[in-house]
Motif scaffolding. Structure first.
Motif, PDB file in Angstrom:
ATOM      1  N   GLU A 462       0.609  -1.030  -0.077  1.00 31.54           N
ATOM      2  CA  GLU A 462       0.278  -0.016  -0.408  1.00 31.54           C
ATOM      3  C   GLU A 462       0.854   1.487  -0.058  1.00 31.54           C
ATOM      4  OE1 GLU A 462      -2.069   1.280   3.520  1.00 31.54           O
ATOM      5  OE2 GLU A 462      -4.256   1.074   2.258  1.00 31.54           O
ATOM      6  N   ASN A 463       0.562   2.284  -0.725  1.00 31.62           N
ATOM      7  CA  ASN A 463       1.693   3.461  -1.016  1.00 31.62           C
ATOM      8  C   ASN A 463       1.225   4.093   0.099  1.00 31.62           C
ATOM      9  OD1 ASN A 463       3.515   5.305  -1.536  1.00 31.62           O
ATOM     10  ND2 ASN A 463       2.951   5.142  -3.960  1.00 31.62           N
ATOM     11  N   ILE A 464       1.443   5.163   0.565  1.00 32.52           N
ATOM     12  CA  ILE A 464       1.009   6.326   1.357  1.00 32.52           C
ATOM     13  C   ILE A 464      -0.091   7.725   0.975  1.00 32.52           C
ATOM     14  CG2 ILE A 464       3.217   7.072   2.078  1.00 32.52           C
ATOM     15  CD1 ILE A 464       3.669   9.515   0.125  1.00 32.52           C
ATOM     16  N   ASN A 465      -0.678   7.092  -0.417  1.00 31.14           N
ATOM     17  CA  ASN A 465      -1.952   8.351  -0.812  1.00 31.14           C
ATOM     18  C   ASN A 465      -2.747   6.645  -0.866  1.00 31.14           C
ATOM     19  OD1 ASN A 465      -0.984   6.019  -2.777  1.00 31.14           O
ATOM     20  ND2 ASN A 465      -1.013   7.742  -4.523  1.00 31.14           N
ATOM     21  N   GLY A 466      -2.580   5.416  -0.368  1.00 24.83           N
ATOM     22  CA  GLY A 466      -4.228   5.145  -0.203  1.00 24.83           C
ATOM     23  C   GLY A 466      -3.911   3.455  -1.240  1.00 24.83           C
ATOM     24  N   ASP A 467      -3.053   4.307  -2.091  1.00 27.02           N
ATOM     25  CA  ASP A 467      -3.172   2.947  -3.490  1.00 27.02           C
ATOM     26  C   ASP A 467      -2.308   2.110  -3.077  1.00 27.02           C
ATOM     27  OD1 ASP A 467      -3.477   4.981  -5.330  1.00 27.02           O
ATOM     28  OD2 ASP A 467      -1.731   5.633  -6.277  1.00 27.02           O
ATOM     29  N   ILE A 468      -3.792   1.230  -3.348  1.00 28.98           N
ATOM     30  CA  ILE A 468      -2.721  -0.914  -3.729  1.00 28.98           C
ATOM     31  C   ILE A 468      -2.247  -1.053  -4.626  1.00 28.98           C
ATOM     32  CG2 ILE A 468      -3.988  -2.512  -3.208  1.00 28.98           C
ATOM     33  CD1 ILE A 468      -6.559  -1.173  -2.343  1.00 28.98           C
ATOM     34  N   CYS A 469      -0.666  -1.315  -4.724  1.00 33.06           N
ATOM     35  CA  CYS A 469       0.142  -1.784  -5.186  1.00 33.06           C
ATOM     36  C   CYS A 469       0.366  -3.143  -5.902  1.00 33.06           C
ATOM     37  CB  CYS A 469       1.017  -0.981  -5.332  1.00 33.06           C
ATOM     38  SG  CYS A 469       0.852   1.380  -5.266  1.00 33.06           S
ATOM     39  N   THR A 470      -0.360  -3.723  -6.778  1.00 32.63           N
ATOM     40  CA  THR A 470       0.029  -5.596  -6.963  1.00 32.63           C
ATOM     41  C   THR A 470       1.427  -5.965  -8.277  1.00 32.63           C
ATOM     42  OG1 THR A 470      -2.182  -5.603  -6.264  1.00 32.63           O
ATOM     43  CG2 THR A 470      -1.489  -7.479  -6.732  1.00 32.63           C
ATOM     44  N   SER A 471       2.062  -6.934  -7.399  1.00 34.53           N
ATOM     45  CA  SER A 471       2.903  -7.604  -8.353  1.00 34.53           C
ATOM     46  C   SER A 471       1.831  -8.873  -9.168  1.00 34.53           C
ATOM     47  CB  SER A 471       4.371  -7.676  -8.194  1.00 34.53           C
ATOM     48  OG  SER A 471       5.434  -8.154  -8.788  1.00 34.53           O
ATOM     49  N   ASP A 472       1.543  -8.071 -10.784  1.00 33.38           N
ATOM     50  CA  ASP A 472       1.127  -9.558 -10.734  1.00 33.38           C
ATOM     51  C   ASP A 472       1.874 -10.138 -11.850  1.00 33.38           C
ATOM     52  OD1 ASP A 472      -2.287  -9.983 -11.608  1.00 33.38           O
ATOM     53  OD2 ASP A 472      -1.044 -10.930 -12.854  1.00 33.38           O
ATOM     54  N   LEU A 473       2.592 -10.658 -12.047  1.00 31.51           N
ATOM     55  CA  LEU A 473       3.793 -11.998 -12.649  1.00 31.51           C
ATOM     56  C   LEU A 473       2.158 -12.247 -13.964  1.00 31.51           C
ATOM     57  CD1 LEU A 473       5.986 -13.370 -13.196  1.00 31.51           C
ATOM     58  CD2 LEU A 473       5.941 -15.152 -11.989  1.00 31.51           C
ATOM     59  N   ASN A 474       1.545 -12.976 -13.930  1.00 28.62           N
ATOM     60  CA  ASN A 474       1.051 -13.990 -14.796  1.00 28.62           C
ATOM     61  C   ASN A 474       0.827 -12.302 -15.847  1.00 28.62           C
ATOM     62  OD1 ASN A 474       1.115 -16.040 -14.013  1.00 28.62           O
ATOM     63  ND2 ASN A 474      -1.135 -16.328 -13.903  1.00 28.62           N
ATOM     64  N   LYS A 475       0.124 -11.487 -15.991  1.00 30.27           N
ATOM     65  CA  LYS A 475       0.128  -9.938 -15.941  1.00 30.27           C
ATOM     66  C   LYS A 475       1.202  -9.183 -16.809  1.00 30.27           C
ATOM     67  CE  LYS A 475      -4.733  -8.114 -15.401  1.00 30.27           C
ATOM     68  NZ  LYS A 475      -5.023  -8.468 -16.206  1.00 30.27           N
ATOM     69  N   GLY A 476       2.308  -9.501 -16.321  1.00 29.18           N
ATOM     70  CA  GLY A 476       4.173  -9.164 -16.232  1.00 29.18           C
ATOM     71  C   GLY A 476       3.277  -7.661 -16.257  1.00 29.18           C
ATOM     72  N   ALA A 477       3.069  -7.080 -14.846  1.00 28.67           N
ATOM     73  CA  ALA A 477       2.495  -5.587 -14.623  1.00 28.67           C
ATOM     74  C   ALA A 477       2.079  -5.594 -13.323  1.00 28.67           C
ATOM     75  CB  ALA A 477       1.295  -5.144 -15.470  1.00 28.67           C
ATOM     76  N   VAL A 478       2.809  -4.357 -13.108  1.00 23.57           N
ATOM     77  CA  VAL A 478       2.155  -3.789 -11.288  1.00 23.57           C
ATOM     78  C   VAL A 478       0.723  -2.938 -11.624  1.00 23.57           C
ATOM     79  CG1 VAL A 478       2.785  -2.190  -9.909  1.00 23.57           C
ATOM     80  CG2 VAL A 478       4.320  -3.419 -10.629  1.00 23.57           C
ATOM     81  N   VAL A 521      15.668  -3.158  -9.788  1.00 24.29           N
ATOM     82  CA  VAL A 521      15.212  -3.005  -9.027  1.00 24.29           C
ATOM     83  C   VAL A 521      14.600  -1.225  -9.731  1.00 24.29           C
ATOM     84  CG1 VAL A 521      14.379  -2.477  -6.998  1.00 24.29           C
ATOM     85  CG2 VAL A 521      15.371  -4.318  -7.242  1.00 24.29           C
ATOM     86  N   HIS A 522      13.131  -1.129 -10.261  1.00 20.13           N
ATOM     87  CA  HIS A 522      12.703  -0.077 -10.475  1.00 20.13           C
ATOM     88  C   HIS A 522      12.534   0.694  -9.739  1.00 20.13           C
ATOM     89  CE1 HIS A 522      12.604  -2.450 -14.765  1.00 20.13           C
ATOM     90  NE2 HIS A 522      13.163  -2.290 -14.452  1.00 20.13           N
ATOM     91  N   LEU A 523      12.564   2.007  -9.967  1.00 21.42           N
ATOM     92  CA  LEU A 523      11.826   2.757  -8.859  1.00 21.42           C
ATOM     93  C   LEU A 523      10.918   3.853 -10.073  1.00 21.42           C
ATOM     94  CD1 LEU A 523      12.254   4.384  -6.262  1.00 21.42           C
ATOM     95  CD2 LEU A 523      13.695   6.078  -7.334  1.00 21.42           C
ATOM     96  N   LEU A 524      10.230   4.055  -9.421  1.00 20.50           N
ATOM     97  CA  LEU A 524       8.492   4.325  -9.960  1.00 20.50           C
ATOM     98  C   LEU A 524       8.513   5.772  -8.805  1.00 20.50           C
ATOM     99  CD1 LEU A 524       6.344   1.463 -10.892  1.00 20.50           C
ATOM    100  CD2 LEU A 524       8.429   2.749 -11.712  1.00 20.50           C
ATOM    101  N   ASP A 525       7.418   6.687  -9.865  1.00 20.52           N
ATOM    102  CA  ASP A 525       6.626   7.790  -8.877  1.00 20.52           C
ATOM    103  C   ASP A 525       5.833   6.954  -8.225  1.00 20.52           C
ATOM    104  OD1 ASP A 525       5.276   8.337 -10.670  1.00 20.52           O
ATOM    105  OD2 ASP A 525       5.939   9.850 -11.425  1.00 20.52           O
ATOM    106  N   GLN A 526       4.716   7.817  -7.355  1.00 27.69           N
ATOM    107  CA  GLN A 526       3.462   6.813  -6.976  1.00 27.69           C
ATOM    108  C   GLN A 526       2.310   7.493  -8.216  1.00 27.69           C
ATOM    109  OE1 GLN A 526       1.578   9.342  -3.744  1.00 27.69           O
ATOM    110  NE2 GLN A 526       1.119  11.339  -4.632  1.00 27.69           N
ATOM    111  N   ASP A 527       2.242   7.466  -9.433  1.00 26.94           N
ATOM    112  CA  ASP A 527       1.379   8.123 -10.263  1.00 26.94           C
ATOM    113  C   ASP A 527       2.347   6.500 -11.101  1.00 26.94           C
ATOM    114  OD1 ASP A 527      -0.096   9.454 -10.011  1.00 26.94           O
ATOM    115  OD2 ASP A 527       1.589  10.931 -10.408  1.00 26.94           O
TER     116      ASP A 527
END
Length: 572
Positions: A462-478, A521-527
């Motif tokens: 969970e991010n500080i703005n309340g976003d739920i961030c999920t690592s999905d292997l089969n979709k190949g996406a966050v 390891v990738h670094l992203l902003d919250q958007d």
């Protein structure tokens, strides 16, 4: 790792020169001193009488340092040479012994570097060719399975339609045959009615003749009897018996019906082998992609977050006893960690690497455990479909039952203590929010257009703005949704392939995610905007799987091929 990958990583975070009090970019490497050097220190190194003969190369061409091993016969000496005749490693003093008199020797470090490069090359092949190619073939099989299901369903529909058509024809023919019986019956009955009238007429004639005979036979009319002509009776009319129709039963059996309905045939031909791309082709494509990424990086004007350091510094590393590797790491506020491996071993350790607790679970390489603000450990049991809680006094309780859904990832919110759980069921996946008391609050499964958001949500945060961030292997996406469950964005990496694993966020709202395909390891902003590769093989990271950030903003990284957790400082 390819040269372009090394250069790309160097552009993002450089190595610090190993010379004393020098903080410049260490793009060169002294194979004798085993330390990175900047250009200025390299020149000084080559001018110094003590080091002028040292071999200095580009960092990516460095010779890996021989691990220190003491000689059993001469404990003060290191094993550093190799006897070619005896095929054994020795120390320099061993080489002077009589049994090695006249033998030829090689530098063991050279042999080690050669073997290291060989095995590193083979490891790179696994990561960049064999694993992704096998994954592609597996994906092809999954697509073939979907197509087979569609084909068989289409055949079943055709069978039912064909059978329905035959049933309709049977009904039509049966109806016509029944109508024909009515026509035949009507014709036969009409003929019999005509015969019945014939006999009615004949019977009337007989009654008339009977009256006439009676009159002649009367005593009073005897004279008439002598005078009249002899009366003749007409013969009984002849009629024919009807010939009833006979129903000829149709002659058929199951095979006849099967012929009418058709059958499923498997074509008599050999199946084609799946195409496996040659390694040379894949390597060429990877180099081309990496070159494009490098050019794109040079052209783009990505503004780095001011609070990020210009380089990443390794703070420490420690081995975790009781695990084979470090697939997931959870840090609690008591400066203790929980680390799990691919065999279901879940170990609590302190920052010195001392084992405190060990639990056997059904987990593998997923983010299936988390620590709460109260210091409890929460972990999932995939086999039993249960979420367990362990209190600081080591009491284990069954916390939540998930019914038909298999829980594969879990995260405890640092804001309100809610639990976010990634779950799967045959053909479905979702994220469920529970309160800290275990009450179900929210299900997140589909986007605004009704599309499935997840396939394999195996790490979650969970991010500080309340976003739920999920690592999905089969979709190949966050996959990122807001706290209401509405889809915000999906991040699919920076290259042709992206295998997202461990994921966490920091106090600035950055998202950090492991890419097991590129070992970065990738670094992203919250958007979801890509900021940089924060860790790569240049920082001696291989197969990163688990990441988390502690209260001091240190980044803990667990890897697939070792039970060592490395700690980095990346915020200034």
């Amino acid at each position: 790792m390819s040269e372009s990958s090394d250069e790309q990583a160097a552009m993002q975070h450089y190595l610090v020169c190993g010379a004393e009090d020098c903080q410049k970019n260490g793009q060169f490497y002294c194979n004798a001193c085993h330390q990175p050097l900047c250009e200025q220190c390299r020149d000084e190194h080559q001018k110094s009488p003590n080091t002028k003969n040292h071999e200095i190369v580009l960092y990516r061409h460095r010779k890996h340092q021989l691990p220190v091993e003491k000689c059993k016969d001469h404990p003060t000496r290191n094993i550093d040479i190799f006897c070619k005749e005896c095929q054994i490693p020795l120390c320099s003093k061993c080489s002077t012994m009589e049994e090695h008199n006249g033998h030829k020797f090689d530098d063991l470090e050279d042999i080690y570097a050669e073997k290291y490069a060989l095995w590193q090359g083979e490891f790179s092949k696994i990561q960049k060719y064999f694993l992704p190619t096998s994954q592609d073939l597996k994906t092809d099989i999954e697509e073939d399975a979907k197509q087979i299901k569609k084909t068989m369903e289409s055949i079943r529909i055709s069978m039912k339609a064909n059978a329905e058509s035959l049933k309709n024809l049977v009904d039509v023919v049966t109806s016509e045959n029944i109508e024909h019986t009515h026509t035949l019956e009507k014709s036969l009955l009409k003929k019999l009615k005509s015969q019945e009238k014939t006999y009615d007429d004949y019977i009337s004639y007989l009654w008339k003749m009977s009256d006439e005979f009676q009159e002649y036979l009367s005593i009073t009319n005897q004279k008439l009897l002598f005078k009249s002509k002899t009366l003749k009776i007409q013969p009984i009319p002849e009629t024919t018996k009807p010939v009833p129709p006979v129903f000829v039963v149709g002659q058929f059996n199951k095979d006849d019906v099967a012929k009418l309905l058709g059958k499923v045939n498997v074509p008599n031909k050999e199946p084609e082998n799946r195409k496996i791309q040659p390694m040379e082709t894949v390597t060429t494509q990877l180099k081309s992609t990496e070159k494009q990424l490098e050019q794109s990086k040079e052209k783009s004007d990505v503004k780095q977050t001011p609070s990020l350091s210009s380089s990443v510094t390794k703070v420490r590393k420690y081995s975790v006893p009781g695990v084979d590797n470090a697939c997931h790491v959870s840090v609690d506020k008591s400066d203790r960690l929980w680390v799990s491996d691919r065999s279901g071993n879940l170990v609590q350790t302190d920052l010195q690497g001392n084992q405190l607790q060990k639990i056997q679970t059904s987990g593998e390489n997923e983010g299936y455990h988390t620590t709460t603000q109260d210091g409890d450990l929460i972990y999932t049991d995939q086999d039993k479909k249960v979420i367990y809680r362990i209190t600081p006094d080591k009491k284990i309780t069954e916390f939540i039952k998930t019914g038909d859904w298999t829980p594969i990832s879990v995260h405890s919110s640092r804001v309100n203590g809610d639990l976010l759980v990634g779950m799967i069921k045959t053909g479905e996946a979702k994220v469920t929010r529970y309160s800290k008391t275990g009450k179900k609050i929210q299900n997140i499964q589909r986007g605004n257009q009704g599309q499935e958001l997840y396939e394999w949500p195996h790490y979650i945060t969970e991010n500080i703005n309340g976003d739920i961030c999920t690592s999905d292997l089969n979709k190949g996406a966050v996959v990122v949704v807001n706290k209401s469950g509405q889809h915000r964005f999906s991040y699919t990496g920076q290259g042709a392939k992206f295998w997202p694993y461990g994921i966490c966020t920091d106090v600035l709202g950055h998202i950090l995610v492991c890419d097991n395909y590129s070992n970065k390891v990738h670094l992203l902003d919250q958007d979801g905007g890509f900021l940089s590769v924060i860790l790569s093989p240049q920082q001696e990271i291989t197969c990163p799987l688990g990441v988390c950030v502690d209260d001091e903003n240190n980044l803990h990284v667990g890897q697939w091929d070792t039970n060592t957790v490395s700690v980095y400082k990346y915020l200034q």
